[in-house]
Write a protein that holds these residues in place. Structure first.
Motif, PDB file in Angstrom:
ATOM      1  N   VAL A 223       0.824  -1.210   0.000  1.00 36.67           N
ATOM      2  CA  VAL A 223       0.000   0.000   0.000  1.00 36.67           C
ATOM      3  C   VAL A 223       0.859   1.260   0.000  1.00 36.67           C
ATOM      4  N   VAL A 224       1.955   1.267   0.799  1.00 37.59           N
ATOM      5  CA  VAL A 224       2.765   2.487   0.909  1.00 37.59           C
ATOM      6  C   VAL A 224       3.524   2.802  -0.378  1.00 37.59           C
ATOM      7  N   LYS A 225       3.522   1.882  -1.327  1.00 37.62           N
ATOM      8  CA  LYS A 225       4.123   2.182  -2.631  1.00 37.62           C
ATOM      9  C   LYS A 225       3.295   3.202  -3.399  1.00 37.62           C
ATOM     10  N   TYR A 226       2.004   3.294  -3.049  1.00 31.90           N
ATOM     11  CA  TYR A 226       1.090   4.093  -3.871  1.00 31.90           C
ATOM     12  C   TYR A 226       0.414   5.247  -3.122  1.00 31.90           C
ATOM     13  N   VAL A 227       0.272   5.141  -1.801  1.00 37.89           N
ATOM     14  CA  VAL A 227      -0.356   6.215  -1.033  1.00 37.89           C
ATOM     15  C   VAL A 227       0.484   6.511   0.205  1.00 37.89           C
ATOM     16  N   THR A 228       0.345   7.735   0.720  1.00 36.20           N
ATOM     17  CA  THR A 228       1.096   8.145   1.908  1.00 36.20           C
ATOM     18  C   THR A 228       0.361   7.701   3.168  1.00 36.20           C
ATOM     19  N   ILE A 229       1.037   6.897   3.961  1.00 35.46           N
ATOM     20  CA  ILE A 229       0.522   6.445   5.251  1.00 35.46           C
ATOM     21  C   ILE A 229       1.422   7.030   6.330  1.00 35.46           C
ATOM     22  N   PRO A 230       0.860   7.657   7.377  1.00 34.18           N
ATOM     23  CA  PRO A 230       1.709   8.189   8.454  1.00 34.18           C
ATOM     24  C   PRO A 230       2.693   7.141   8.957  1.00 34.18           C
ATOM     25  N   LYS A 231       3.916   7.569   9.183  1.00 34.34           N
ATOM     26  CA  LYS A 231       4.983   6.629   9.530  1.00 34.34           C
ATOM     27  C   LYS A 231       4.669   5.832  10.796  1.00 34.34           C
ATOM     28  N   ASP A 232       4.073   6.500  11.809  1.00 37.91           N
ATOM     29  CA  ASP A 232       3.793   5.785  13.056  1.00 37.91           C
ATOM     30  C   ASP A 232       2.744   4.702  12.847  1.00 37.91           C
ATOM     31  N   ILE A 233       1.745   4.990  11.997  1.00 38.55           N
ATOM     32  CA  ILE A 233       0.722   3.983  11.707  1.00 38.55           C
ATOM     33  C   ILE A 233       1.315   2.844  10.902  1.00 38.55           C
ATOM     34  N   ALA A 234       2.127   3.176   9.883  1.00 40.13           N
ATOM     35  CA  ALA A 234       2.736   2.147   9.045  1.00 40.13           C
ATOM     36  C   ALA A 234       3.611   1.204   9.871  1.00 40.13           C
ATOM     37  N   GLU A 235       4.407   1.774  10.776  1.00 38.76           N
ATOM     38  CA  GLU A 235       5.274   0.937  11.599  1.00 38.76           C
ATOM     39  C   GLU A 235       4.454   0.082  12.559  1.00 38.76           C
ATOM     40  N   GLY A 236       3.370   0.642  13.098  1.00 40.74           N
ATOM     41  CA  GLY A 236       2.499  -0.140  13.965  1.00 40.74           C
ATOM     42  C   GLY A 236       1.860  -1.302  13.225  1.00 40.74           C
TER      43      GLY A 236
END
Length: 270
Positions: A223-236
């Motif tokens: 998903v993060v290849k195509y849309v911006t996800i907040p870093k803290d959420i992505a790492e969680g």
């Protein structure tokens, strides 16, 4: 005076509109936009309180409790909130109510709208200029802050509807029976309106929803290849994906052990 007008129009009046929007969403069972509008409503009231009383309102983000803490620590006055209201706001902030894209899961308690109404009722009363000077009969300057705080606390103790704000946007809507937003504002509302009712009949609905990332956390890196996800959420989400993978692996190992044990028992019998 012009700064106060800015604070009222940009913070308090937009918060009032968010309040009505949140109530409309709740009534329509659109819980995610209800929670989002509710949090934005409360944080704007807090920023309005700060600016109207000349306390730094910068760098607070979409949250209310840090601003309330800033007010209480500043020393001019303290925001008097019940434990239930603090808990309600904390739930909104901890469960990511500011999220507009269903990145995190959510839930509400039964009768959540009443908790929200009370939170607005308790907090909004402070969203006016409280720390100012007036002149007494002898021409002496008098700081009105203690008198204003006493006035709004007394109104709360006597359980007066509304919030001691003269000419506010909500007050105008309540008074104007032809206003198109009036019905949405006073629907099942124990805290704003002209009626003296002490209770309302409302279905105690409960709702929760699981984010797509909760259901399938393994998709995060795609998903993060195509849309911006907040870093803290992505790492969680990545941590949760690793946890689920480890639990699945352990479950499969345990299943294999159980199957082997079963076969061994069968062999013993025959």
């Amino acid at each position: 005076m012009l700064v106060n007008q800015f604070a009222i129009r940009s913070f308090r009046e937009t918060a009032d509109k968010d309040y009505i929007t949140a109530r409309m969403a709740y009534r329509a069972r659109l819980i995610q936009p209800y929670r989002w509008s509710a949090l934005h409503c409360l944080e704007k009231y807090v920023k309005g309180i700060l600016l109207l009383n000349r306390i730094d309102a910068k760098n607070l983000g979409h949250s209310a409790l840090p601003g309330i803490e800033r007010i209480n620590k500043h020393g001019k006055f303290k925001i008097d909130l019940t434990a239930a209201t603090v808990s309600f706001i904390k739930n909104l902030e901890d469960d990511g109510a500011e999220d507009r894209y269903y990145l995190v899961s959510y839930d509400i308690e039964p009768l959540d709208i009443i908790r929200f109404d009370r939170a607005v009722w308790e907090l909004r009363r402070y969203c006016q200029s409280l720390d100012y000077e007036s002149t007494d009969m002898n021409g002496n300057a008098v700081n009105m802050l203690p008198h204003e705080i006493e006035r709004i606390h007394q109104a709360k103790d006597e359980y007066e509807k509304g919030t001691c704000i003269t000419g506010g946007f909500l007050e105008q809507i309540v008074e104007n029976k032809d206003h198109p937003a009036r019905e949405a504002l006073i629907w099942k509302n124990l805290f704003f309106g002209l009626s003296r009712r002490k209770g309302v009949k409302i279905h105690p609905d409960w709702e929760a929803g699981n984010s797509p990332f909760f259901l399938n956390p393994e998709i995060i890196d795609e998903v993060v290849k195509y849309v911006t996800i907040p870093k803290d959420i992505a790492e969680g989400v990545r941590q949760f994906a690793r946890q689920k993978a480890a639990e699945k692996e352990k479950s499969e190992r345990d299943a294999k052990k159980a199957m082997k044990f079963t076969f061994e028992k069968i062999e013993d019998i025959y």
